[in-house]
Design a protein around this motif. Structure first.
Motif, PDB file in Angstrom:
ATOM      1  N   ASP A  36      -4.873   9.094   3.878  1.00 30.83           N
ATOM      2  CA  ASP A  36      -4.821   9.494   5.293  1.00 30.83           C
ATOM      3  C   ASP A  36      -5.393  10.901   5.460  1.00 30.83           C
ATOM      4  O   ASP A  36      -4.671  11.885   5.644  1.00 30.83           O
ATOM      5  CB  ASP A  36      -3.375   9.431   5.805  1.00 30.83           C
ATOM      6  CG  ASP A  36      -2.887   7.994   5.973  1.00 30.83           C
ATOM      7  OD1 ASP A  36      -3.658   7.069   5.656  1.00 30.83           O
ATOM      8  OD2 ASP A  36      -1.739   7.805   6.420  1.00 30.83           O
TER       9      ASP A  36
ATOM     10  N   TYR B 197      -3.179   9.082  13.804  1.00 34.71           N
ATOM     11  CA  TYR B 197      -2.554   8.247  12.779  1.00 34.71           C
ATOM     12  C   TYR B 197      -2.046   6.919  13.343  1.00 34.71           C
ATOM     13  O   TYR B 197      -2.248   5.857  12.747  1.00 34.71           O
ATOM     14  CB  TYR B 197      -1.405   9.044  12.140  1.00 34.71           C
ATOM     15  CG  TYR B 197      -0.363   8.213  11.434  1.00 34.71           C
ATOM     16  CD1 TYR B 197      -0.660   7.552  10.235  1.00 34.71           C
ATOM     17  CD2 TYR B 197       0.914   8.071  11.972  1.00 34.71           C
ATOM     18  CE1 TYR B 197       0.298   6.782   9.607  1.00 34.71           C
ATOM     19  CE2 TYR B 197       1.874   7.315  11.341  1.00 34.71           C
ATOM     20  CZ  TYR B 197       1.570   6.655  10.159  1.00 34.71           C
ATOM     21  OH  TYR B 197       2.508   5.896   9.540  1.00 34.71           O
TER      22      TYR B 197
ATOM     23  N   ARG C 102       0.836  -1.197   0.000  1.00 32.85           N
ATOM     24  CA  ARG C 102       0.000   0.000   0.000  1.00 32.85           C
ATOM     25  C   ARG C 102       0.870   1.246   0.000  1.00 32.85           C
ATOM     26  O   ARG C 102       2.033   1.228   0.363  1.00 32.85           O
ATOM     27  CB  ARG C 102      -1.007  -0.036   1.119  1.00 32.85           C
ATOM     28  CG  ARG C 102      -0.716   0.198   2.583  1.00 32.85           C
ATOM     29  CD  ARG C 102       0.591   0.515   3.082  1.00 32.85           C
ATOM     30  NE  ARG C 102       0.514   1.078   4.420  1.00 32.85           N
ATOM     31  CZ  ARG C 102       1.238   2.124   4.852  1.00 32.85           C
ATOM     32  NH1 ARG C 102       2.116   2.706   4.082  1.00 32.85           N
ATOM     33  NH2 ARG C 102       1.123   2.564   6.064  1.00 32.85           N
TER      34      ARG C 102
ATOM     35  N   ALA D 215       0.238   5.273   1.389  1.00 31.40           N
ATOM     36  CA  ALA D 215      -0.722   5.941   2.277  1.00 31.40           C
ATOM     37  C   ALA D 215      -0.416   7.424   2.427  1.00 31.40           C
ATOM     38  O   ALA D 215      -0.027   7.885   3.498  1.00 31.40           O
ATOM     39  CB  ALA D 215      -0.719   5.244   3.640  1.00 31.40           C
TER      40      ALA D 215
ATOM     41  N   SER E 253      -0.899  11.508   2.802  1.00 33.91           N
ATOM     42  CA  SER E 253      -1.844  12.453   3.403  1.00 33.91           C
ATOM     43  C   SER E 253      -2.183  13.481   2.317  1.00 33.91           C
ATOM     44  O   SER E 253      -1.279  14.094   1.756  1.00 33.91           O
ATOM     45  CB  SER E 253      -1.205  13.177   4.588  1.00 33.91           C
ATOM     46  OG  SER E 253      -0.716  12.238   5.515  1.00 33.91           O
TER      47      SER E 253
HETATM   48  N1  GLU Z   1       0.135   9.479   5.684  1.00 34.41           N
HETATM   49  C1  GLU Z   1       1.355   9.402   6.441  1.00 34.41           C
HETATM   50  C2  GLU Z   1       2.443  10.111   5.679  1.00 34.41           C
HETATM   51  O1  GLU Z   1       2.264  10.421   4.544  1.00 34.41           O
HETATM   52  C3  GLU Z   1       1.704   7.951   6.787  1.00 34.41           C
HETATM   53  C4  GLU Z   1       2.296   7.109   5.770  1.00 34.41           C
HETATM   54  C5  GLU Z   1       2.457   5.634   6.041  1.00 34.41           C
HETATM   55  O2  GLU Z   1       2.130   5.053   7.110  1.00 34.41           O
HETATM   56  O3  GLU Z   1       2.922   5.025   5.094  1.00 34.41           O
HETATM   57  O4  GLU Z   1       3.483  10.442   6.197  1.00 34.41           O
END
Ligand code: GLU
Length: 297
Positions: A44, A185, A8, A10, A12
């Motif tokens: 996120d 988070y 994945r 993720a 933000s």
């Molecule tokens: N959304 C957070 C970031 O961009 C977490 C990313 C993750 O856990 O891979 O820093």
């Protein structure tokens, strides 16, 4: 045949992705795909002040422009608030969390530890952990603003990172629900990893220090635990922390400097060195030194 390499990315959705974000995404995608694994996008977007749907759209378009695709629809954390709230109720039973009334300034003053601006919290000294349950209940009932912290009792939690080797840390009383009620988070991420059946979490090395916290959550909630790989950071062309002035460019800015999306993809692939093999991708061969972005752009 089911592959055990469901990966994945993720991000933000709070702005454009820069070269460093794109490189992490590319590594995660290559790793999953080279093993025949699925690849999912988790958005996120829990922070109502900063997350924007237009940023999400741009990020997906930028990822597509350098050849990164996803299976299924994105999973937005903002649609999963009930799930996180249920987890908070579960943790609150058995006294595994407590309300904390300290202001951010109080926590920083008490911790007096150097802490950087990468969003990693300073360790909490445990002031409110010592309040009696009667006193905290009284203050909650009186409407005193508070966040919710775990009662970690100073436990050490370790894990074997595919790139960093064994990582271990004392878990502090980190925040699981912010003062504004938003789930943190460190709570949401391990729940999502488990519910979405993610096998491999690949992300930037700046987040390695959050992983023992997330593993604490996973253990307490009996979640499914993925493997972790924290990839070496990307630094600016001057060797300093990546920032706007030293190379944190997004695809439009790179385009304006004469580099097409295909050019960006080639630059990023070249930065992966021997990890890119004739027949795929071998994470173990990833260069371990931070990648310094070239100053061409
Ligand atoms: N959304 C957070 C970031 O961009 C977490 C990313 C993750 O856990 O891979 O820093």
């Amino acid at each position: 045949m089911t592959s055990h390499h469901h990966g994945r990315f993720a991000p933000s959705p709070t702005g454009r992705l820069h070269l460093g974000n794109l490189r992490t995404a590319l590594i995660a995608w290559l790793h999953a795909r080279s093993h025949g694994g699925r690849f999912s996008l988790r958005v996120d977007d829990l922070d109502p002040d900063r997350a924007r749907p237009e940023h999400e759209r741009r990020q997906i378009a930028d990822l597509a422009a350098i050849g990164i695709d996803f299976d299924g629809d994105p999973t937005r954390q903002s649609t999963r608030l009930d799930r996180y709230r249920e987890a908070l109720v579960q943790l609150a039973s058995d006294d595994r969390t407590y309300p904390c009334f300290c202001s951010r300034a109080e926590v920083l003053a008490a911790a007096s530890a150097p802490h950087d601006s990468d969003g990693v919290e300073a360790p909490y000294p445990g002031t409110c952990a010592r309040l009696s349950s009667v006193e905290s209940a009284r203050r909650v009932a009186a409407g005193d603003p508070h966040c919710v912290r775990v009662r970690a009792r100073g436990q050490r939690i370790g894990f074997d990172d595919l790139l960093l080797g064994h990582v271990e840390a004392v878990v502090d009383d980190f925040i699981v629900r912010r003062r504004d009620g938003v789930p943190a988070y460190n709570l949401a991420s391990p729940i999502d990893e488990s519910d979405l059946e993610i096998d491999e979490v690949l992300r930037g090395a700046d987040l390695a220090s959050t992983t023992p916290r997330q593993l604490w959550i996973a253990r307490e909630l009996r979640l499914r635990v993925p493997t972790f790989a924290h990839v070496p950071l990307v630094v600016g062309h001057d060797g300093e922390r990546l920032a706007k002035r030293n190379g944190a460019r997004n695809l439009d800015e790179l385009g304006a400097a004469g580099m097409s999306a295909e050019g960006v993809r080639q630059l990023l692939v070249a930065s992966l060195g021997d990890a890119v093999t004739a027949d795929g991708f071998d994470l173990s061969q990833l260069p371990r030194a931070p990648w310094r972005v070239p100053s061409i752009a």
